[in-house]
Design a protein around this motif. Structure first.
Motif, short mmCIF file in Angstrom:
data_model
loop_
_atom_site.label_atom_id
_atom_site.label_comp_id
_atom_site.label_asym_id
_atom_site.label_seq_id
_atom_site.Cartn_x
_atom_site.Cartn_y
_atom_site.Cartn_z
N GLU A 120 15.63 -25.04 -60.20
CA GLU A 120 15.66 -22.93 -61.37
C GLU A 120 16.86 -22.40 -60.43
O GLU A 120 17.76 -21.37 -60.78
CB GLU A 120 14.19 -22.36 -60.15
CG GLU A 120 12.84 -22.69 -61.80
CD GLU A 120 12.12 -22.19 -60.96
OE1 GLU A 120 11.23 -21.50 -61.75
OE2 GLU A 120 12.40 -21.65 -60.29
N LYS A 121 17.32 -23.16 -59.12
CA LYS A 121 18.63 -22.48 -58.39
C LYS A 121 19.55 -23.40 -58.19
O LYS A 121 19.42 -24.73 -57.73
CB LYS A 121 17.59 -21.67 -56.86
CG LYS A 121 17.63 -21.02 -57.21
CD LYS A 121 16.53 -20.00 -55.47
CE LYS A 121 15.88 -19.06 -56.09
NZ LYS A 121 15.59 -18.23 -54.74
N LEU A 122 20.42 -22.99 -58.87
CA LEU A 122 21.91 -24.00 -58.68
C LEU A 122 22.78 -23.47 -58.00
O LEU A 122 23.42 -22.61 -58.57
CB LEU A 122 22.28 -24.73 -60.57
CG LEU A 122 23.71 -25.63 -60.34
CD1 LEU A 122 23.31 -26.70 -59.42
CD2 LEU A 122 24.26 -25.82 -61.69
N VAL A 123 23.74 -23.96 -57.21
CA VAL A 123 24.62 -23.29 -56.72
C VAL A 123 26.05 -24.48 -56.61
O VAL A 123 25.95 -25.70 -56.35
CB VAL A 123 24.23 -23.34 -54.78
CG1 VAL A 123 26.17 -22.47 -54.48
CG2 VAL A 123 23.04 -22.47 -54.38
N THR A 153 19.00 -19.88 -62.21
CA THR A 153 19.94 -19.48 -62.06
C THR A 153 20.98 -19.74 -61.14
O THR A 153 21.16 -20.51 -60.81
CB THR A 153 19.39 -18.29 -60.81
OG1 THR A 153 18.42 -17.63 -60.98
CG2 THR A 153 20.47 -17.03 -59.85
N VAL A 154 22.25 -19.49 -61.96
CA VAL A 154 23.20 -20.27 -60.75
C VAL A 154 24.53 -19.30 -60.58
O VAL A 154 25.06 -18.69 -61.01
CB VAL A 154 24.55 -20.90 -62.90
CG1 VAL A 154 25.67 -21.31 -61.48
CG2 VAL A 154 23.33 -21.72 -63.81
N TYR A 155 24.88 -19.65 -58.47
CA TYR A 155 25.47 -19.25 -58.61
C TYR A 155 26.86 -19.77 -58.05
O TYR A 155 26.98 -21.01 -57.58
CB TYR A 155 25.12 -18.97 -56.42
CG TYR A 155 23.48 -18.49 -56.70
CD1 TYR A 155 23.63 -17.14 -56.76
CD2 TYR A 155 22.57 -19.21 -56.95
CE1 TYR A 155 22.27 -16.27 -56.25
CE2 TYR A 155 21.12 -18.84 -56.85
CZ TYR A 155 20.79 -17.37 -56.88
OH TYR A 155 20.26 -16.72 -56.98
N VAL A 156 27.90 -18.81 -57.94
CA VAL A 156 29.34 -19.58 -58.60
C VAL A 156 29.70 -19.24 -56.56
O VAL A 156 30.07 -17.59 -56.45
CB VAL A 156 30.18 -19.01 -58.73
CG1 VAL A 156 32.02 -20.04 -58.98
CG2 VAL A 156 30.13 -20.36 -60.35
N ILE A 157 30.17 -19.82 -55.69
CA ILE A 157 30.54 -19.86 -54.06
C ILE A 157 32.49 -19.80 -53.73
O ILE A 157 32.52 -20.92 -54.16
CB ILE A 157 29.26 -19.75 -52.56
CG1 ILE A 157 27.76 -19.71 -53.52
CG2 ILE A 157 29.61 -19.51 -52.09
CD1 ILE A 157 27.80 -18.44 -53.40
N SER A 158 32.67 -18.70 -53.65
CA SER A 158 34.37 -18.87 -53.20
C SER A 158 34.16 -18.21 -51.68
O SER A 158 33.89 -16.90 -51.85
CB SER A 158 35.20 -17.97 -54.66
OG SER A 158 36.52 -18.52 -53.67
N LYS A 161 31.63 -16.58 -50.19
CA LYS A 161 31.19 -15.27 -50.85
C LYS A 161 30.39 -15.25 -51.97
O LYS A 161 31.38 -16.15 -52.91
CB LYS A 161 31.90 -14.22 -50.41
CG LYS A 161 32.26 -13.80 -49.28
CD LYS A 161 33.56 -13.08 -49.10
CE LYS A 161 33.70 -12.34 -47.40
NZ LYS A 161 34.30 -11.10 -47.71
N VAL A 162 30.59 -14.49 -53.09
CA VAL A 162 29.12 -15.02 -53.75
C VAL A 162 30.68 -14.26 -55.08
O VAL A 162 30.80 -13.18 -55.08
CB VAL A 162 27.91 -14.14 -54.29
CG1 VAL A 162 27.94 -14.42 -55.58
CG2 VAL A 162 26.63 -15.00 -53.30
N SER A 163 30.85 -15.34 -55.67
CA SER A 163 32.00 -14.96 -56.61
C SER A 163 31.05 -14.18 -57.85
O SER A 163 31.95 -13.44 -58.51
CB SER A 163 32.88 -16.26 -57.37
OG SER A 163 34.06 -15.88 -57.57
N SER A 164 30.60 -15.40 -58.92
CA SER A 164 29.51 -14.69 -59.86
C SER A 164 28.43 -15.44 -59.58
O SER A 164 27.86 -16.51 -58.94
CB SER A 164 29.87 -15.41 -60.48
OG SER A 164 30.22 -17.00 -61.16
#
Length: 726
Positions: A120-123, A153-158, A161-164
């Protein structure tokens, strides 16, 4: 899209949220930032995180083409990759489940596994910004966000910090097949052992041991496979890379299904634990040398060969396990070496920091030395400037005398033709007394020149020097000589003499300075008590009335303010600076004297009616006296003071307006003086009280009350004051 085996439409409908968090990892720093962010924001202690690593396989299947060396290299790189994240999980008390995927399409591999495991949560970490990886993986996070199931829910981290973020729209439709495995691995990490599979014993009268059943060996080897948290997932079109595949156990069981052991042999298989170690529960037999009952020596050679073959295979497995253990030890040694290198680098950084600190201290010491040199140079420059200024004052006074402008000639002519009597001092006497106008003799700066303190004829005096460029000062110089030489009063400053050729006046020295200095604490002046303030108020009114009653014409001071009221050693107040004083023509009796002239004086102390109309009268000084009385009570600036005090009296907050430096104000007497002062400061002249009949009697009454309550330290000054007045 497909789902795991055993999942049905009914289970999908009943499924709810799994709470699984997965992090896609790789060798770049973006994965480390993403994993750290997930630990800090999405995970708690004792929770399990799924670590997914995709091995990029070329489209022609080179990575799985049977090349064992490439396969071993890939496995080694994967284990080294997971080792860093395992260490971080251990520090944070978090469990991990490792997953290795192989596919030529990374996006497809990730999205299919997310759908399979109901995550349910992918980083994901943003790719690095340089090199080949940037071009190759630039759009992987965005593609994964678009292709992932709608329950993830997909989190893109840069860079931490959360990018998108692509939010899920629903919960997972079925229970994840990973939950049971996570539960078992967590139970083993807490120290719980796996149950032993038992071997069936023959009944009485039968020889030999029956071979272990398929179910018991499947459970035992399944527990062994679950001790390793590495999981390999494959889709329907990819071969599995799971080292703990059930096919291995099936082949093992099938190959031994027909195995026969002599009934005289008793073998006990110990429980399988993490680390691939076999243990004998009964500590009596082992697999290397199986015990055979001496009474049952009729074992067939065929069964012994099978046992030896089986033991050989077990030894080979043990060797493989030891190899894995050796690899783990080498990895631990490598990690220890890295830690030593990091510590060494830290020590070097500390040494560099100490060197920087020492350099900074040296620089600060140099700055302090430069400051000291600069301060010494500034002091030397100030000393030179003071000497130059003294010489300039002397040169200007002498130059003014030598030039003798028409104005100075006229001033001297007026003084010589008039009957004004005063003591004349020569310039040589003044220069000798003031040490050629030395800067250390200077005690102040008047409106038209400096003031020096010195001794003349064994008397301490104040010498006021008129600047040559002060044209208006010459007129005030004449006016002051004319007024002060013709009057004598205890509350008027005493003019001892003058040097008219150089524009110099000689006064008696007032030790306490001006009332302005004492009220506002300039020059470390002590605080005036309320008794002294009441006495000073009466003295000022007495001196002012003396000027107004001068015959044949009254004198209006026009510049009454605290700076022009001087105090001697015993706080006796005397009015000074009568250079702006004006003679008011005498008129009929009982009529206020007045004349029309141009407005002069100090702002905030000038009579408003006089300032607007130019009509001057004795009550113009009464207005200035009212402002001075209010300042004696409040020690505040004169701007709008009468208005503020009036409002405070109306609102009952008058005590807040009083000078806080005095703590024992008498309430009734103080309020009486404040009301009198407000009447004196009325805007219209006709509304102000008479100085002789109303103001002075009330101030004398307050002065008597103050003298009755005068502290002993001021009693001597009071007696000297009364003697001087007599």
């Amino acid at each position: 899209m497909w789902y795991p085996k055993g999942s049905t439409s009914t289970s999908m409908k009943k499924g709810g949220g799994n709470g699984l968090v997965a992090v896609a990892i790789d060798k770049d720093k973006g994965s480390q930032h993403a994993f750290r962010w997930a630990v800090e924001h999405l995970l708690s202690k004792s929770q399990t995180v799924v670590l997914i690593h995709v091995v990029n396989k070329s489209p022609n299947g080179a990575s799985n083409g049977g090349d064992s060396s490439n396969k071993q290299l890939t496995d080694k790189i994967s284990k080294e990759l997971f080792l860093t994240f395992h260490c971080f999980c251990t520090r944070k008390d978090i469990h991990s489940l490792d997953v290795v995927l192989e596919d030529s399409d990374i996006v497809k591999a990730l999205t299919e596994y997310v759908a399979y495991a109901a995550i349910e949560k992918l980083v994901l970490g943003a790719p690095s910004r340089s090199g080949f990886m940037r071009k190759f993986r630039a759009d992987i996070p965005s593609c994964v966000s678009k292709a992932s199931p709608d329950f993830c829910t997909v989190y893109v981290i840069s860079k931490g910090k959360v990018s998108s973020v692509r939010n899920a729209v629903r919960a997972a439709p079925f229970t994840s097949p990973l939950l049971d495995q996570i539960k078992k691995s967590t139970t083993r990490s807490q120290g719980l052992s796996v149950s032993k599979p038992s071997l069936s014993n023959p009944g009485p009268g039968k020889a030999g041991l029956l071979p272990p059943t398929r179910a018991s060996l499947t459970r035992a080897f399944a527990d062994l496979s679950e001790s390793d948290t590495d999981i390999s997932f494959v889709s329907s079109d990819r071969p599995s890379t799971d080292c703990g595949s059930s096919l291995f156990f099936d082949s093992f069981i099938d190959s031994n299904r027909n195995m026969r052991l002599s009934n005289c042999t008793d073998i006990s298989v110990g429980s399988m634990r993490s680390g691939m170690r076999w243990a004998d529960c009964n500590s009596q037999f082992d697999f290397s040398q199986p015990s055979i009952d001496s009474g049952r020596s009729s074992c067939s050679s065929q069964n012994l060969d099978e046992v030896e073959a089986e033991m050989k295979r077990l030894r080979q497995e043990l060797k493989q396990t030891m190899d894995l253990y050796g690899n783990a030890c080498r990895q631990a040694i490598s990690a220890k070496q890295q830690a030593i290198e990091i510590k060494h680098g830290k020590n070097q950084e500390e040494q560099r920091l100490e060197e920087v600190q020492r350099a900074e201290e040296a620089a600060m010491s140099a700055v302090e030395k430069e400051k000291a040199k600069c301060k010494a140079a500034m002091e030397a420059a100030e000393a030179v400037q003071k000497r130059v200024e003294s010489k300039r004052i002397l040169a200007s006074t002498r130059g003014g005398a030598l030039r003798e402008t028409e104005e100075m000639k006229r001033m001297l002519q007026i003084l010589s033709n008039s009957n004004i009597k005063y003591k004349r001092y020569s310039i040589e006497e003044i220069e000798k007394a003031t040490e050629n106008f030395a800067p250390n003799r200077k005690i102040g700066e008047g409106g038209y020149g400096p003031v020096f303190k010195c001794y003349l004829e064994h008397t301490q005096v104040a010498v006021k020097v008129l600047r040559p460029d002060a044209a208006q000062g010459r007129l005030q110089f004449l006016q002051e000589i004319e007024v002060l030489s013709s009057i004598r009063h205890p509350n008027m400053v005493l003019l001892l003499g003058a040097c008219p050729e150089y524009g110099i006046l000689v006064y008696e020295y007032m030790a306490r300075g001006s009332l302005d200095d004492c009220l506002f604490g300039k020059g470390n002046s002590p605080v005036l008590s309320w008794q002294l303030r009441f006495r000073i108020a009466a003295d000022i009114a007495t001196g002012l009335l003396f000027l107004h009653q001068t015959k044949p014409e009254p004198i209006v001071h026009r510049d009454m303010k605290p700076a022009n009221i001087l105090l001697d050693h015993n706080y006796v107040s005397k009015i000074s600076d009568v250079g702006l004083a004006k003679l008011v023509p005498a008129v009929a009796e009982n009529v206020t004297q007045c004349c029309i002239t141009s407005a002069a004086g100090t702002f905030c102390y000038i009579d408003p009616e006089y300032q607007q109309t130019g009509v001057l009268g004795v009550k113009s000084d009464v207005y200035s006296l009212g402002i001075i009385l209010l300042q004696l009570l409040t020690a505040r600036p004169p701007m709008g003071l009468s208005h503020y005090v009036g409002l405070a009296i109306e609102n009952g907050t008058f005590e807040e307006m009083l000078d806080p430096a005095v703590t024992d104000w008498p309430a009734e007497e103080t309020l009486s003086m404040a009301k009198l002062a407000i009447r004196c400061a009325e805007l219209r002249r006709r509304d102000r009280p008479d100085l002789d009949k109303e103001v002075l009697p009330e101030l004398n009454r307050l002065k008597e009350i103050a003298e009755e309550n005068m502290p002993p330290s001021c009693s001597a000054g009071s007696e000297e004051t009364s003697t001087t007045h007599d």
